[in-house]
Design a protein around this motif. Structure first.
Motif, mmCIF file in Angstrom:
data_model
loop_
_atom_site.group_PDB
_atom_site.id
_atom_site.type_symbol
_atom_site.label_atom_id
_atom_site.label_comp_id
_atom_site.label_asym_id
_atom_site.label_seq_id
_atom_site.Cartn_x
_atom_site.Cartn_y
_atom_site.Cartn_z
ATOM 1 N N SER A 57 97.730 36.494 -43.463
ATOM 2 C CA SER A 57 96.995 37.385 -42.562
ATOM 3 C C SER A 57 96.615 36.612 -41.298
ATOM 4 C CB SER A 57 95.730 37.917 -43.240
ATOM 5 O OG SER A 57 94.702 36.956 -43.198
ATOM 6 N N PRO A 58 96.241 37.322 -40.239
ATOM 7 C CA PRO A 58 95.823 36.645 -39.013
ATOM 8 C C PRO A 58 94.512 35.886 -39.171
ATOM 9 C CG PRO A 58 96.204 38.983 -38.620
ATOM 10 C CD PRO A 58 96.334 38.756 -40.073
ATOM 11 N N LEU A 59 93.822 36.068 -40.288
ATOM 12 C CA LEU A 59 92.595 35.303 -40.527
ATOM 13 C C LEU A 59 92.900 33.818 -40.619
ATOM 14 C CD1 LEU A 59 90.775 37.471 -43.229
ATOM 15 C CD2 LEU A 59 90.393 37.446 -40.766
ATOM 16 N N ASN A 60 94.151 33.500 -40.943
ATOM 17 C CA ASN A 60 94.572 32.100 -41.027
ATOM 18 C C ASN A 60 94.838 31.491 -39.658
ATOM 19 O OD1 ASN A 60 94.540 32.241 -43.812
ATOM 20 N ND2 ASN A 60 96.711 32.717 -43.965
ATOM 21 N N VAL A 130 84.522 39.166 -45.072
ATOM 22 C CA VAL A 130 83.442 40.121 -44.797
ATOM 23 C C VAL A 130 83.686 40.794 -43.448
ATOM 24 C CG1 VAL A 130 80.966 40.347 -44.354
ATOM 25 C CG2 VAL A 130 81.765 38.898 -46.222
ATOM 26 N N GLY A 131 84.079 40.026 -42.445
ATOM 27 C CA GLY A 131 84.381 40.588 -41.126
ATOM 28 C C GLY A 131 85.553 41.548 -41.173
ATOM 29 N N LEU A 132 86.588 41.177 -41.905
ATOM 30 C CA LEU A 132 87.763 42.040 -42.047
ATOM 31 C C LEU A 132 87.387 43.337 -42.759
ATOM 32 C CD1 LEU A 132 90.780 42.639 -41.852
ATOM 33 C CD2 LEU A 132 91.130 41.179 -43.867
ATOM 34 N N LYS A 133 86.572 43.245 -43.789
ATOM 35 C CA LYS A 133 86.107 44.437 -44.505
ATOM 36 C C LYS A 133 85.360 45.367 -43.551
ATOM 37 C CE LYS A 133 83.137 45.815 -48.390
ATOM 38 N NZ LYS A 133 82.210 46.734 -47.787
ATOM 39 N N THR A 134 84.472 44.822 -42.757
ATOM 40 C CA THR A 134 83.712 45.618 -41.791
ATOM 41 C C THR A 134 84.640 46.295 -40.790
ATOM 42 O OG1 THR A 134 81.793 44.171 -42.025
ATOM 43 C CG2 THR A 134 81.910 45.502 -40.012
ATOM 44 N N ASP A 135 85.628 45.562 -40.295
ATOM 45 C CA ASP A 135 86.566 46.125 -39.320
ATOM 46 C C ASP A 135 87.434 47.221 -39.947
ATOM 47 O OD1 ASP A 135 85.540 44.473 -37.367
ATOM 48 O OD2 ASP A 135 87.114 42.968 -37.563
ATOM 49 N N LEU A 136 87.855 47.027 -41.189
ATOM 50 C CA LEU A 136 88.632 48.068 -41.879
ATOM 51 C C LEU A 136 87.766 49.309 -42.132
ATOM 52 C CD1 LEU A 136 90.797 46.073 -44.446
ATOM 53 C CD2 LEU A 136 91.637 47.543 -42.588
#
Length: 166
Positions: A57-60, A130-136
């Motif tokens: 994922s782009p989180l990396n 957590v940030g990805l969850k919020t954005d989704l």
């Protein structure tokens, strides 16, 4: 059902009547442009989970906002398309509806909680999840309100603890 590998993670084993491999189903055939999650898991009587697995994922890759936005769009589209295709199958609007397990077809959907679950390989740090969850959740806001659905983002260890993977 035997265990199966998706995105370099081994899922299952699951009971046959509790799993629907929507990505491998006839429902998806001849649906150009429709993207689906890997599978739908009916974990409990009123608990239906649409599960997407990703090995990267782009989180990396910090500072990669364009890829992050593309990733959010891809994942949210898969969740919405999967739910729509699944409901179309339940309503027998698509060829392949007979592949949906009987226990799924006979469920009481008036009480069903739909959960959209993204499982990412690696990602030991929880803050980006957590940030990805919020954005989704923001991207799926309308869908979440219509269906009273929930969003989860898990790393491998969390997925193992929740018995998605072994």
């Amino acid at each position: 059902m035997d265990a199966f590998v998706e995105s370099e993670m081994t899922f299952g084993p699951f009971r046959d009547e509790c799993i629907f491999r929507i990505e491998k189903s006839k429902l998806l055939q001849k649906c150009d442009g429709v993207k689906t999650v890997e599978f739908v898991w009916r974990k409990k009587a009123n608990d239906m989970r649409f599960v997407e697995a990703k090995k990267s994922s782009p989180l990396n890759t910090p500072g990669n906002e364009t890829n992050y936005e593309t990733f959010l769009t891809e994942i949210s589209t898969k969740f919405v398309d999967s739910l729509n295709l699944y409901i179309a199958g339940l309503l027998e609007r698509r060829t392949g509806h007979e592949e949906i397990p009987t226990a799924f077809r006979e469920a009481d959907y008036s009480k069903m909680i739909f959960k959209f679950v993204l499982i990412l390989k690696g990602h030991e740090r929880l803050e980006p999840l957590v940030g990805l969850k919020t954005d989704l959740e923001k991207r799926l806001k309308g869908n979440r309100r219509i269906w009273n659905s929930e969003v989860f983002v898990l790393n491998e260890q969390m997925a193992r603890d929740a018995r998605y993977i072994n």
